[in-house]
Design an enzyme around this catalytic site. Structure first.
Site, PDB file in Angstrom:
ATOM      1  N   SER A  34       0.883  -1.141  -0.124  1.00 33.53           N
ATOM      2  CA  SER A  34       0.176   0.058   0.098  1.00 33.53           C
ATOM      3  C   SER A  34       0.885   1.344   0.016  1.00 33.53           C
ATOM      4  O   SER A  34       1.841   1.289   0.415  1.00 33.53           O
ATOM      5  CB  SER A  34      -0.913  -0.004   1.145  1.00 33.53           C
ATOM      6  OG  SER A  34      -0.147  -0.054   2.424  1.00 33.53           O
ATOM      7  N   GLY A  37       4.057   2.826   2.378  1.00 30.88           N
ATOM      8  CA  GLY A  37       4.462   1.259   3.222  1.00 30.88           C
ATOM      9  C   GLY A  37       5.943   0.925   2.433  1.00 30.88           C
ATOM     10  O   GLY A  37       6.301   1.303   1.246  1.00 30.88           O
ATOM     11  N   ILE A  38       6.731   0.254   3.342  1.00 36.52           N
ATOM     12  CA  ILE A  38       7.838  -0.324   2.540  1.00 36.52           C
ATOM     13  C   ILE A  38       7.732  -1.394   1.662  1.00 36.52           C
ATOM     14  O   ILE A  38       8.838  -1.449   0.839  1.00 36.52           O
ATOM     15  CB  ILE A  38       8.897  -0.863   3.790  1.00 36.52           C
ATOM     16  CG1 ILE A  38       8.350  -1.938   4.521  1.00 36.52           C
ATOM     17  CG2 ILE A  38       9.403   0.489   4.846  1.00 36.52           C
ATOM     18  CD1 ILE A  38       9.427  -2.457   5.473  1.00 36.52           C
ATOM     19  N   GLY A  39       6.614  -1.807   1.557  1.00 42.82           N
ATOM     20  CA  GLY A  39       6.546  -2.977   0.565  1.00 42.82           C
ATOM     21  C   GLY A  39       6.346  -2.187  -0.988  1.00 42.82           C
ATOM     22  O   GLY A  39       6.737  -2.804  -1.936  1.00 42.82           O
ATOM     23  N   ASP A  85      -6.080 -11.010   0.731  1.00 41.58           N
ATOM     24  CA  ASP A  85      -6.500 -10.783   1.888  1.00 41.58           C
ATOM     25  C   ASP A  85      -5.992 -12.069   2.753  1.00 41.58           C
ATOM     26  O   ASP A  85      -6.617 -12.909   3.111  1.00 41.58           O
ATOM     27  CB  ASP A  85      -8.239 -10.811   2.157  1.00 41.58           C
ATOM     28  CG  ASP A  85      -8.849 -10.425   3.608  1.00 41.58           C
ATOM     29  OD1 ASP A  85      -7.996 -10.352   4.268  1.00 41.58           O
ATOM     30  OD2 ASP A  85      -9.874 -10.145   3.805  1.00 41.58           O
ATOM     31  N   LEU A  86      -5.087 -11.630   3.883  1.00 35.31           N
ATOM     32  CA  LEU A  86      -4.376 -12.389   4.589  1.00 35.31           C
ATOM     33  C   LEU A  86      -5.142 -12.818   5.904  1.00 35.31           C
ATOM     34  O   LEU A  86      -4.675 -13.693   6.815  1.00 35.31           O
ATOM     35  CB  LEU A  86      -2.750 -11.762   4.814  1.00 35.31           C
ATOM     36  CG  LEU A  86      -1.918 -11.919   3.774  1.00 35.31           C
ATOM     37  CD1 LEU A  86      -0.680 -10.831   3.981  1.00 35.31           C
ATOM     38  CD2 LEU A  86      -1.581 -13.146   3.371  1.00 35.31           C
ATOM     39  N   THR A 133      -2.457 -13.213  10.126  1.00 40.44           N
ATOM     40  CA  THR A 133      -2.043 -12.378   9.169  1.00 40.44           C
ATOM     41  C   THR A 133      -0.572 -12.263   8.848  1.00 40.44           C
ATOM     42  O   THR A 133      -0.173 -12.291   7.702  1.00 40.44           O
ATOM     43  CB  THR A 133      -2.509 -10.712   9.188  1.00 40.44           C
ATOM     44  OG1 THR A 133      -3.678 -10.733   9.567  1.00 40.44           O
ATOM     45  CG2 THR A 133      -2.274  -9.827   8.114  1.00 40.44           C
ATOM     46  N   TYR A 188      -3.903 -12.421  26.137  1.00 43.66           N
ATOM     47  CA  TYR A 188      -3.493 -11.399  24.855  1.00 43.66           C
ATOM     48  C   TYR A 188      -3.183  -9.911  25.394  1.00 43.66           C
ATOM     49  O   TYR A 188      -3.849  -9.489  26.424  1.00 43.66           O
ATOM     50  CB  TYR A 188      -4.791 -11.041  23.913  1.00 43.66           C
ATOM     51  CG  TYR A 188      -4.550 -10.471  22.891  1.00 43.66           C
ATOM     52  CD1 TYR A 188      -4.019 -11.128  21.707  1.00 43.66           C
ATOM     53  CD2 TYR A 188      -4.945  -8.950  22.793  1.00 43.66           C
ATOM     54  CE1 TYR A 188      -3.744 -10.272  20.404  1.00 43.66           C
ATOM     55  CE2 TYR A 188      -4.634  -8.258  21.586  1.00 43.66           C
ATOM     56  CZ  TYR A 188      -4.003  -8.928  20.525  1.00 43.66           C
ATOM     57  OH  TYR A 188      -3.885  -8.344  19.328  1.00 43.66           O
TER      58      TYR A 188
END
Length: 323
Positions: A34, A37-39, A85-86, A133, A188
């Site tokens: 996106s 982002g670093i991707g 969609d992870l 994810t 959690y």
């Protein structure tokens, strides 16, 4: 040819330029691409030389914007969009079918996407969102695309899988093997869940390299601390402000730590994907674009834990990951 030593300041573009010959002709899939982002920054610099860069995201409109952003900088880029969609194992399977139908082999898979740090939440599969994810879905995606990766291998080339982890892999006590398949809201904590997911990234890379017996080389890495779009999500922002990572107005706290730019943050991903010096170091952990296995926490380099996590994850996806 002597290769340079990379540093904290090295940018993704500089790394890609050094390894232009290695990148040429290669097909790369990057999850989580996106804007801001670093991707996407990794996709942009790789697109200068790669044969094909597959970008992914769960929102087709945002994917389109990402492709436009890359092509604005690299007009000749060969970009292919993949809706992925992870947070859904069904969606991962559907996306893998699409990729496996592509005529090209796959040389590099970069598992970059991550869930936002947030309150306890289950996916449609009954899994905790961050672990699902960041680890379980990437494990399934890698398993389903492994034949395509293997088909890219040759006497002179070993395909690669890159898991974008974090320095937080060293915090906490590592993956709680009891809650991976059976999430427990009572146990959690937002930040601990993030640390556990990042630990899983390291363990997965080590065990994948071991089990493939030289057919696939996997790596994990710390990209640095970068002010990306994921930090601007409301729940994540509140957690980071409370932890002092961000200031009260949601900006990077430069008194607390050194921050990287997006360009610097994507550098280690590109190095993990293409630096030939890593061929003799399967399963390595990278930091500032160089191997830094000394920074792996003991609980993330334990072979027994890696095997147990692998078996648990196979149980969750309902199929063995073999070669």
């Amino acid at each position: 040819m002597s290769l340079p030593t990379f540093t904290f300041l090295t940018t993704a573009e500089e790394v890609a330029d050094v390894f232009a010959d290695q990148i040429r002709g290669k097909n790369v899939l990057i999850t989580g691409t996106s804007i801001n982002g670093i991707g996407l920054e990794a996709a942009r610099v790789l697109a200068k030389y790669a044969n094909l860069v597959i970008i992914t995201g769960y929102n087709s409109e945002r994917l389109k914007l990402s492709e436009e952003a890359v092509k604005k900088e690299v007009p000749g880029a060969n970009i292919r969009q993949l809706v992925l969609d992870l947070s859904s194992l069904t969606a991962v399977r559907k996306a893998a079918v699409e990729v496996n139908a592509y005529p090209e082999p796959l040389h590099v898979l970069i598992n970059n996407a991550a869930a936002a740090v947030g309150e306890f939440k289950l996916t449609e599969d009954g899994l905790e969102t961050q672990m699902a994810t960041d680890h379980i879905s990437p494990f399934l995606l890698t398993k389903l695309l492994a034949p395509k990766l293997l088909s890219a291998g040759s006497a002179s080339y070993i395909p690669r899988v890159v898991n974008v982890s974090s320095d937080t892999q060293a915090l906490g006590s590592g993956v709680n093997l009891n809650t991976v398949a059976h999430p427990d809201p009572e146990k959690y904590s937002m930040f601990d869940a993030y640390c556990q997911a990042k630990s899983a990234n390291v363990l997965f890379a080590i065990e994948l390299s071991k089990r493939s017996e030289g057919k696939i080389n996997a790596y994990s890495l710390h990209p640095g601390t970068i002010f990306t779009n994921i930090m601007k999500k409301k729940e994540t922002e509140a957690t980071l402000i409370a932890g002092g990572v961000l200031t009260s107005d949601g900006r990077p706290n430069t008194d607390q730590m050194q921050w990287k730019t997006l360009a610097q943050g994507a550098a280690t991903t590109v190095a993990a994907a293409f630096d030939p010096r890593l061929e003799s170091k399967p399963g390595a952990f990278l930091w500032d674009s160089v191997e830094a296995n000394d920074k792996i926490a003991p609980h993330n380099s334990d072979p027994e834990t890696a095997v147990k996590l692998w078996i648990i994850t196979e149980g969750i996806i309902g199929e063995p990951f073999t070669f």
